[in-house]
Scaffold this active site. Structure first.
Site, PDB file in Angstrom:
ATOM      1  N   THR A 262       0.813  -1.215   0.000  1.00 35.11           N
ATOM      2  CA  THR A 262       0.000   0.000   0.000  1.00 35.11           C
ATOM      3  C   THR A 262       0.852   1.273   0.000  1.00 35.11           C
ATOM      4  O   THR A 262       2.048   1.231   0.250  1.00 35.11           O
ATOM      5  CB  THR A 262      -0.947   0.013   1.222  1.00 35.11           C
ATOM      6  OG1 THR A 262      -1.628  -1.208   1.262  1.00 35.11           O
ATOM      7  CG2 THR A 262      -1.941   1.118   1.213  1.00 35.11           C
TER       8      THR A 262
ATOM      9  N   GLY B  39      -0.920  -2.691   5.869  1.00 31.23           N
ATOM     10  CA  GLY B  39      -1.914  -3.673   6.307  1.00 31.23           C
ATOM     11  C   GLY B  39      -2.504  -3.269   7.650  1.00 31.23           C
ATOM     12  O   GLY B  39      -2.771  -2.089   7.903  1.00 31.23           O
TER      13      GLY B  39
HETATM   14  N1  GLU Z   1      -5.254  -4.685   2.057  1.00 35.73           N
HETATM   15  C1  GLU Z   1      -4.837  -3.905   3.185  1.00 35.73           C
HETATM   16  C2  GLU Z   1      -5.990  -3.160   3.803  1.00 35.73           C
HETATM   17  O1  GLU Z   1      -6.879  -2.770   3.110  1.00 35.73           O
HETATM   18  C3  GLU Z   1      -3.851  -2.909   2.781  1.00 35.73           C
HETATM   19  C4  GLU Z   1      -2.681  -3.591   2.232  1.00 35.73           C
HETATM   20  C5  GLU Z   1      -1.514  -3.367   3.041  1.00 35.73           C
HETATM   21  O2  GLU Z   1      -1.282  -2.246   3.464  1.00 35.73           O
HETATM   22  O3  GLU Z   1      -0.790  -4.310   3.226  1.00 35.73           O
HETATM   23  O4  GLU Z   1      -6.002  -2.957   4.977  1.00 35.73           O
END
Ligand code: GLU
Length: 621
Positions: A432, A520
């Protein structure tokens, strides 16, 4: 510390601490009155000229500000602002540029969340650009029918099954229509040019490519686009992605319908549905043109809470970010009230003990109650009364045993209820990117976007040079809450729960601070810790960002950064019963502080991910 001690004197301290040239740090004498909006045009030829600003983690000045993880992307945003674009225009242009220079974290194939302060209406709004599951998805989508067991996570993340309908182009389009002054056609031009002409590979890009090289080789199109002679491109080389330039050209000249109802969409669907996973058992993707056609980026009211007299605005469901950040801050207040000691006055061990207890508690509640389902008790979860009740087991002298059980957000906060612990940790990603923009008219954007893992699904759309997300792996593959319902199981057209936490804080109704991070589930703790560090712990903004991070998320151990583990604070936390583990590098925060009258401090990481890029249009002399 009172809210009003957060004075402008701190900007100079911040910069000196970061070892930066004073020319970039001195406050501007005499603020410029906001200029009238000029007719915006984007002079893409300007990009790459000698007017470029240096890559530094903190810059003070006027005319607007951009903070992102990447210098080229921040410069694109600054160019848009300098040519009369507003914060929405610059946020979209910067995000599109990050799609080029941070293609493993963000781009056309992913989703994200925008929190926006509109100066004209004095209102904070949000846009939910989260990916959606296909209409055919059920709560058993990640269960292998042959075994009745969930697919291995490590395999599912490399499959078409993990690909959700991309929301990022729809969010860009909506943000420009609702708040911007540029057309999508103009806003995407700098990114198209960056993809065609290329950017200089830095260590982060080279390292991320190297870390993904083995799995990228299982997808020939991905290997062709992102590897050079089968390996990561060397640091210092120029990386071009002409296919991605084609994708941006298609999007900007044909509009987002090219993705949601046209040739670009057909290429996405075909590739997500293709059998991909080198002989493994995860089935191909299920998304169809009908799923793409049904996609909408959604305007939603923000999560609102108050902390130390400030108004804190965050992202609502399907992100858990706004709710969890609000609960953490409410719990920190509740601990102050229980102990009679303010967060500002306790020592570092006690401060991080409180922060750990608060974040573990908030994760227990978000895991139990938050997902893209009806009936999430949002108002109760962010109610200070709920936090006061949740604080009743807080002990300044001992950590609560993990996992902490979820609370009872029922509106009756007179008791100290005990519930059953039935917690299993959901999967967490590590990718991200986050960007923050402020313009001279007072508009502010906090925007976090992602393709989920670093490198997403590993699947590149042929001819278009961008990676597809694997966001659907943010669903829980199997129930995590014991006998209680799990709000984050897969479902038809459902949006997976997120931790993304773009946050805007107002002081007396005016923009004060905008902040966000990748990482995440650690996003929630990184954002909260930065806010607390700045508001309560007497740190400059850049030092609040740079502080060693602790990410206690109600697991058996609490990930902490090596610098924290190496400090005496770790021993103090262990003595209180905290089980710390090495979390490596956590997050990559960007933030902007508004001083009013068009003056800003942009701030970013000093070292994480190779350091971020904070810029203002007119650096203070
Ligand atoms: N999929 C994660 C979320 O929406 C973000 C991905 C990440 O930062 O690793 O929280």
């Amino acid at each position: 510390m009172s809210r009003h001690t957060r004075s402008t004197r701190r900007w100079i301290v911040a910069g000196v601490a970061a070892g930066l040239p004073l020319a970039l740090l001195a406050p501007q004498a005499g603020a410029q009155p906001p200029a009238a909006p000029a007719a915006p045009t984007v002079d893409t030829a300007r990009h790459g000229t000698t007017t470029d600003l240096p890559k530094v983690p903190v810059m003070v000045g006027s005319g607007g500000a951009v903070s992102s993880v990447d210098r080229d992307a921040s410069q694109v945003g600054i160019d848009v602002l300098a040519h009369g674009g507003n914060a929405a225009d610059a946020a979209v242009a910067t995000a599109a540029a990050l799609g080029v220079t941070e293609p493993y974290s963000a781009g056309i194939g992913g989703g994200g969340f925008l929190v926006y302060y509109d100066a004209a209406s004095k209102k904070v709004s949000t846009i939910d650009g989260r990916e959606t599951a296909p209409a055919t998805f059920t709560d058993r989508a990640f269960i292998d029918p042959a075994t009745g067991q969930p697919y291995a996570f490590a395999t599912a993340v490399n499959s078409g099954l993990s690909v959700g309908v991309p929301g990022t182009p729809a969010l860009w389009d909506k943000a420009l229509r609702d708040f911007g002054t540029l057309s999508l056609n103009d806003a995407l031009k700098p990114a198209e040019k960056l993809a065609a002409k290329g950017f200089v590979v830095d260590k982060t890009f080279s390292d991320q490519t190297a870390a993904n090289a083995t799995r990228f080789k299982t997808f020939p199109e991905t290997a062709r686009v992102f590897l050079r002679d089968g390996a990561a491109p060397p640091v210092g080389s120029t990386f071009t992605n002409p296919d991605m330039a084609t994708a941006y050209r298609t999007l900007r000249t044909q509009g987002v319908k090219s993705l949601y109802a046209g040739s670009l969409g057909r290429a996405v669907v075909a590739e997500a549905q293709a059998p991909h996973t080198d002989g493994t058992s995860v089935p191909a993707g299920q998304i169809t043109m009908a799923d793409l056609g049904a996609y909408r980026a959604l305007a939603k009211d923000p999560i609102h809470s108050q902390y130390k007299g400030y108004d804190v605005y965050g992202m609502p469901v399907p992100s858990s970010g706004g709710i969890a950040v609000a609960e953490i801050l409410n719990l920190m207040t509740a601990y102050e009230q229980r102990t009679g000691m303010s967060t500002a006055d306790v020592d570092e061990v006690q401060y991080l003990h409180r922060f750990s207890e608060a974040s573990a508690t908030a994760f227990a509640d978000r895991n139990r109650y938050v997902g893209d389902v009806a009936g999430v008790p949002v108002g109760e979860l962010v109610d200070p009364g709920f936090a006061a009740e949740r604080a009743c087991f807080f002990d300044p002298a001992a950590a609560q045993p993990r996992p902490i059980a979820p609370g009872v957000p029922d509106g009756d906060y007179t008791s100290c209820p005990t519930t059953t612990v039935a917690e299993r940790q959901p999967n967490d990603g590590q990718s991200t990117t986050h960007l923050t923009v402020a313009d001279r008219w007072g508009n502010v954007a906090a925007y976090t976007l992602t393709i989920e893992q670093t490198g997403g699904s590993g699947i590149t759309v042929p001819g278009y040079g961008f990676l597809l997300n694997n966001e659907l792996t943010d669903f829980n593959f199997t129930p995590t809450q014991g006998a209680a319902p799990d709000p984050n199981l897969p479902g038809p057209s459902k949006r997976p729960r997120s931790s993304m936490s773009p946050t805007i804080i107002l002081d007396d109704g005016a923009p004060f601070l905008a902040v966000g991070s990748p990482g995440g589930a650690t996003i929630i703790t990184s954002v909260s810790q930065t806010i607390l560090g700045y508001l309560d712990r007497d740190l400059s903004l850049v030092n609040a960002i740079a502080s060693p991070r602790l990410s206690s998320r109600n697991g058996a151990s609490e990930p902490a950064e090596p610098a924290l583990l190496a400090s005496p604070v770790a021993a103090g936390l262990r003595a209180l019963g905290h089980t710390l583990s090495d979390g490596g590098e956590i997050g990559a925060v960007t933030a902007i502080r508004s001083f009013g009258e068009g003056r800003f401090e942009a701030a970013a990481e000093t070292t994480r991910r190779g350091g971020g890029s904070a810029m203002v249009v007119s650096p203070a002399p």
